[in-house]
Design an enzyme around this catalytic site. Structure first.
Site, short mmCIF file in Angstrom:
data_model
loop_
_atom_site.label_atom_id
_atom_site.label_comp_id
_atom_site.label_asym_id
_atom_site.label_seq_id
_atom_site.Cartn_x
_atom_site.Cartn_y
_atom_site.Cartn_z
N HIS A 1 44.32 29.13 74.29
CA HIS A 1 45.11 30.35 74.47
C HIS A 1 44.22 31.46 75.01
O HIS A 1 43.01 31.30 75.12
CB HIS A 1 45.76 30.78 73.15
CG HIS A 1 44.81 31.30 72.12
ND1 HIS A 1 45.09 32.36 71.31
CD2 HIS A 1 43.55 30.91 71.77
CE1 HIS A 1 44.07 32.59 70.50
NE2 HIS A 1 43.13 31.72 70.76
N CYS B 1 37.67 36.75 73.83
CA CYS B 1 38.91 35.99 73.66
C CYS B 1 39.97 36.37 74.71
O CYS B 1 41.04 35.77 74.76
CB CYS B 1 39.47 36.20 72.25
SG CYS B 1 38.39 35.54 70.98
N HIS C 1 40.51 30.02 76.07
CA HIS C 1 39.52 29.32 75.25
C HIS C 1 40.28 28.47 74.24
O HIS C 1 41.46 28.66 74.02
CB HIS C 1 38.59 30.33 74.55
CG HIS C 1 39.29 31.22 73.58
ND1 HIS C 1 40.03 32.31 73.98
CD2 HIS C 1 39.39 31.18 72.24
CE1 HIS C 1 40.55 32.91 72.92
NE2 HIS C 1 40.17 32.23 71.84
N HIS D 1 40.65 26.09 70.45
CA HIS D 1 40.37 26.00 69.02
C HIS D 1 40.81 24.65 68.50
O HIS D 1 41.77 24.06 69.00
CB HIS D 1 41.13 27.07 68.23
CG HIS D 1 40.73 28.46 68.53
ND1 HIS D 1 39.58 29.03 68.04
CD2 HIS D 1 41.34 29.42 69.27
CE1 HIS D 1 39.50 30.28 68.46
NE2 HIS D 1 40.55 30.54 69.21
N ASP E 1 49.99 20.62 69.81
CA ASP E 1 48.77 19.85 69.98
C ASP E 1 48.46 19.60 71.45
O ASP E 1 49.31 19.13 72.20
CB ASP E 1 48.87 18.52 69.23
CG ASP E 1 47.53 17.80 69.13
OD1 ASP E 1 46.48 18.49 69.09
OD2 ASP E 1 47.53 16.56 69.08
N HIS E 2 47.23 19.93 71.84
CA HIS E 2 46.74 19.79 73.21
C HIS E 2 47.61 20.55 74.21
O HIS E 2 47.91 20.07 75.30
CB HIS E 2 46.61 18.31 73.59
CG HIS E 2 45.45 17.67 72.92
ND1 HIS E 2 45.51 17.21 71.64
CD2 HIS E 2 44.18 17.47 73.34
CE1 HIS E 2 44.33 16.71 71.30
NE2 HIS E 2 43.50 16.86 72.30
N GLU F 1 42.00 29.41 62.39
CA GLU F 1 41.55 29.38 63.78
C GLU F 1 40.12 28.85 63.83
O GLU F 1 39.73 28.17 64.78
CB GLU F 1 41.64 30.79 64.37
CG GLU F 1 41.36 30.84 65.84
CD GLU F 1 41.62 32.21 66.42
OE1 GLU F 1 42.80 32.54 66.63
OE2 GLU F 1 40.64 32.95 66.64
#
Length: 146
Positions: A25, A44, A50, A52, A90-91, A135
């Protein structure tokens, strides 16, 4: 004094399922200038985003069923989380793949709200108690529907 059978019917328990997913995100608000976004969100706010490895804890609250001894079967809870959280997040690029984040900054707080709203549509009323999104190992946001 209540008999034990009656008391057992009224017991309430909290159950938690933990799930992990990876997503990327960019923290960026359309309501702020580019300079304000850079100042508030720092690294960020990288235009390329970037990633997580998030950890999510979903906690349910309910009466313990006298026959099954459960608030909810953990396998059913896992299925609900799989359908809402994993398939959607996810992903993924949260900002591009999740419509909610087109108008909401993809912070951990807003991610917890999105997961709450998504899970609440699948569960019996008032059963969802808490969503906690990590996070990082040291940073988490918690939401209880307030």
């Amino acid at each position: 004094m209540m008999d034990r059978g009656h008391y057992a019917n009224e017991r309430v328990a909290y159950i938690t399922r933990v799930q992990s997913f990876s997503a990327c995100h960019r923290l960026h608000s359309q309501s702020l200038s580019d300079d304000e976004n850079k100042r508030i969100f720092g690294k960020c706010n990288n235009p390329n985003g970037h990633g997580h490895n998030y950890k999510v804890e979903v906690t349910l609250r309910g009466k313990i069923n006298q026959i099954t001894g459960m608030v909810m079967n953990f396998a059913d809870m896992q299925l609900h989380i799989e359908e809402t959280v994993m398939k959607s997040l996810d992903h993924k690029n949260l900002d591009l793949d999740v419509a909610y984040f087109a108008n909401n900054v993809s912070t951990s707080e807003n991610l917890a709200v999105w997961i709450w709203d998504s899970m609440a549509t699948r569960l019996p009323p008032c059963m969802l108690y808490e969503v906690k999104v990590y996070e990082t190992e040291r940073s988490a946001a918690m939401y209880r529907g307030e």
